[in-house]
Design a protein around this motif. Structure first.
Motif, short mmCIF file in Angstrom:
data_model
loop_
_atom_site.label_atom_id
_atom_site.label_comp_id
_atom_site.label_asym_id
_atom_site.label_seq_id
_atom_site.Cartn_x
_atom_site.Cartn_y
_atom_site.Cartn_z
N GLY A 1 0.80 -1.30 -0.01
CA GLY A 1 -0.07 -0.13 0.01
C GLY A 1 0.77 1.28 0.07
O GLY A 1 1.98 1.24 -0.38
N ILE A 2 0.27 2.32 0.53
CA ILE A 2 0.91 3.78 0.48
C ILE A 2 2.00 3.81 1.50
O ILE A 2 2.76 4.90 1.27
CB ILE A 2 -0.27 4.92 0.83
N GLY A 3 1.89 2.94 2.52
CA GLY A 3 3.09 3.19 3.30
C GLY A 3 3.24 4.20 4.47
O GLY A 3 2.18 5.27 4.38
N ILE A 4 3.78 4.48 5.40
CA ILE A 4 3.70 5.11 6.32
C ILE A 4 5.21 5.63 6.45
O ILE A 4 6.26 5.29 6.58
CB ILE A 4 3.60 4.27 7.78
N PRO A 5 5.18 7.25 6.74
CA PRO A 5 6.63 7.71 7.09
C PRO A 5 7.08 7.36 7.99
O PRO A 5 6.45 7.13 9.08
CB PRO A 5 6.02 9.45 6.82
N GLN A 6 8.52 7.33 8.03
CA GLN A 6 9.33 6.84 9.26
C GLN A 6 8.81 7.87 10.52
O GLN A 6 8.86 7.24 11.76
CB GLN A 6 10.80 6.97 8.90
N ALA A 7 8.84 9.09 10.46
CA ALA A 7 8.65 9.98 11.40
C ALA A 7 7.12 9.65 12.06
O ALA A 7 7.06 9.94 13.32
CB ALA A 7 8.61 11.26 11.16
N ASP A 8 6.38 9.19 11.21
CA ASP A 8 4.96 9.05 11.73
C ASP A 8 4.96 7.52 12.51
O ASP A 8 3.76 7.34 13.25
CB ASP A 8 3.96 9.09 10.74
N ILE A 9 5.76 6.67 12.17
CA ILE A 9 5.56 5.33 12.77
C ILE A 9 5.18 5.18 14.23
O ILE A 9 4.43 4.43 15.01
CB ILE A 9 6.67 4.22 12.23
N PRO A 10 6.03 6.01 15.09
CA PRO A 10 5.85 5.96 16.77
C PRO A 10 4.66 6.78 17.00
O PRO A 10 4.23 6.14 18.18
CB PRO A 10 7.02 7.05 17.28
N ARG A 11 3.82 7.15 16.10
CA ARG A 11 2.79 7.68 16.56
C ARG A 11 1.19 7.01 16.17
O ARG A 11 0.28 7.52 16.36
CB ARG A 11 2.59 9.22 16.07
N ILE A 12 1.67 5.98 15.49
CA ILE A 12 0.58 5.04 14.87
C ILE A 12 -0.55 4.72 15.74
O ILE A 12 -1.74 4.41 15.74
CB ILE A 12 1.18 3.92 14.20
N PHE A 13 -0.06 4.42 17.19
CA PHE A 13 -0.88 3.90 18.24
C PHE A 13 -1.51 4.96 18.85
O PHE A 13 -2.46 4.74 19.79
CB PHE A 13 0.02 3.05 19.19
#
Length: 554
Positions: free
Chosen positions: A485-497
């Motif tokens: 899919g579209i993927g997630i920016p590395q900076a946003d991964i810690p905030r996914i939860f």
């Protein structure tokens, strides 16, 4: 208006008059002793002077008899237990003194008549006006008898008039003064009684107010304009674990700006702010008490204006709103969980309805019924989105553990989302052993897998793929959801939860979402003793890996 009209007449032998201050029976004894001993001392001094200058007077029987009467009466005054004697008996002493002084003055041209001042003042001070008149009358009779027996002279009338006028003036002045003093004393007693009653009422009211304040489950502190503690109720003392001996010192409980955040600085504490006169309303403070419990506090102040007794002060009011916050969180949890979890099965219903509508062999009646199902599903999805938008809580619920097969759970989740995947032209494939045993809550695991798979399908463009791989090794069960899919920016991964967080790409896409799903997934996996890993590259895809403890059969 005369003094006699301004003050009430004294009653004969009133206890307060005889007893002096009337505080106890011993006061009567002290009063009798003092008055009689002063007269006796004066007579003794006179006797000593007579002995030195004119001893011949002792040959006169009336002089010796007068001295004897005074001495005997003084001895009687010292012996008699006056508290047990009727009050009317006390007046016998000053009248006896009148007789003794009359004997002293007999035939001496009233040289010793000045001693009559002592009993006259005594009678005028402590007894009624008729008693004083009788005493003055007896003195006048004594003077007349003396003059008649010793032969009247030209100066007899003058001495009679002078002595009687002097004693009358002294007696009346003393009597009026005593009456005034008695009236003032009674007035003071009445005022003291009223003040005592008022004080008792005020004390009772303060006690009742204090009991009411101590009975509240709200902490209350009253502070002066100088920051001094005027009052603390029991709930405030218990909540903050304060030492009543030193209430300005911080208690055992610690205040925090946020739950498990940083402690408030001393100057930022509500108590210190209120002591400075600051006014604030419904400010939230978290308190960690001495028993290890967290309390959410709503803190406010109220300004109390000055009155005649006290200056201005500030009321600090502390409400423990922990139960309200927990109830609100529980309500939001229910709304979030129910709404979010209804969405996944509803997606399956709508997806299958769409597939049926694509079947050209359907009869018009069947097509109409399926369209009703599809429209109702669409409306329910809209309602669920609105509920999710108003919910702000994370999902936390205890799981029910029992033997389960992760393979079966994955197959059920995949089957429910297959129509949605077909509708989006996304290929979904499962690669897993035939049996993946685990001890856990299959229903909750299905919720977690549904959320992950739903996101993978939603954010994968048409023609993409989603591969689910499950393996078991070294007592760990590993399930990986990999999409293109579209993927997630590395900076946003810690905030996914984080609740309500969505990446910018997700917000800009037409795909609806609430940002609650991954938080729910993490909570469910954590409750099963597992962990969650996310690897993603923007524009390439995302891999969500679930690590769970496998059922080894031990």
């Amino acid at each position: 208006m005369s003094a006699a009209n301004r003050f009430p007449a004294a009653t004969p032998l009133d206890t307060s008059e005889i007893d002096g201050d009337g505080s106890s029976p011993n006061s009567r004894t002290r009063s009798v002793w003092l008055t009689q001993l002063v007269l006796a001392a004066s007579v003794v001094i006179t006797v000593l002077v007579v002995q030195a200058l004119q001893p011949s007077l002792f040959a006169v029987w009336t002089f010796s008899a007068g001295v004897a009467v005074i001495i005997v009466l003084t001895a009687v005054s010292l012996i008699v237990p006056w508290p047990r004697v009727p009050r009317s008996a006390v007046i016998l002493l000053p009248f006896g003194d009148l007789l003794g002084i009359a004997l002293l003055a007999y035939g001496s041209e009233l040289r010793f008549g000045f001693f009559w001042v002592f009993p006259v003042i005594w009678i005028a001070t402590y007894f009624s006006l008729p008693s004083l008149i009788v005493a003055l009358g007896l003195i006048g009779v004594s003077i007349l008898v003396d003059a008649a027996l010793n032969g009247p002279t030209s100066s007899t009338a003058l001495r009679l008039i002078t002595v009687m006028l002097s004693l009358t003036f002294i007696g009346m002045t003393t009597h009026l003064t005593a009456r005034q003093n008695n009236a003032f004393k009674q007035l003071l007693r009445r005022q003291a009684s009223r003040l005592q009653g008022t004080l008792q009422r005020v004390t009772g009211q303060e006690r009742r107010v204090s009991q009411m304040l101590n009975g509240l489950d709200t902490g209350i502190a009253r502070l002066s304009s100088d920051g001094e503690v005027l009052a603390l109720n029991d709930h405030y003392v218990a909540l903050y674990a304060i030492d009543r001996e030193d209430p300005k010192r911080p208690g055992g409980s610690v205040e925090y700006a946020t739950l498990r955040g940083d402690p408030l600085l001393d100057g930022e504490r509500p108590f210190q702010r209120a002591a400075r006169g600051e006014q604030f309303e419904d400010e939230r403070v978290w308190l960690y008490d001495t028993s290890g419990q967290w309390h959410a506090l709503s803190v406010s102040t109220r300004f109390l204006s000055a009155n005649t007794d006290e200056g201005a002060s500030t009321l600090l009011i502390v409400h423990d709103v922990t139960a309200l916050i927990e109830a609100e969180r529980a309500r939001e949890q229910i709304a979030a969980v129910v709404s979010h979890e209804l969405r996944n099965p509803l997606t399956a219903v709508i997806g299958h309805a769409d597939l049926l509508l694509d079947d050209e062999s359907l009869s018009p009646k069947a097509r109409e019924q399926i369209e009703v199902i599809d429209n109702a599903g669409q409306r329910m999805q809209t309602l669920i989105s609105e509920i999710l938008g108003s919910s702000r809580a994370h999902f936390r619920e205890e799981n029910s553990t029992r033997p389960a097969d992760v393979r079966r759970v994955l197959e059920a989740s995949l089957e429910s989302f297959r129509p949605a995947a077909l509708g989006r032209r996304v290929s979904v494939r499962l690669d897993a052993p035939e049996v993946l045993p685990i001890v856990g809550d299959a229903f909750r695991l299905r919720q977690a897998f549904d959320n992950i798979l739903s996101n993978a399908i939603k954010y994968t463009p048409g023609g993409g793929t989603v591969v689910i791989t499950a393996t078991q090794a070294d007592g760990e069960l590993r399930v990986a959801f990999a999409d293109s899919g579209i993927g997630i920016p590395q900076a946003d991964i810690p905030r996914i939860f984080d609740a309500y967080f969505r990446t910018q790409a997700a917000r800009e896409s037409s795909t609806p979402g609430t940002g609650l799903g991954m938080g729910i997934v993490r909570d469910i996996i954590t409750q099963h003793g597992g962990s969650l890993d996310i690897e993603s590259e923007q524009g390439t895809g995302t891999t969500v890996t679930v690590h769970l403890p496998a059922d080894t059969g031990a």
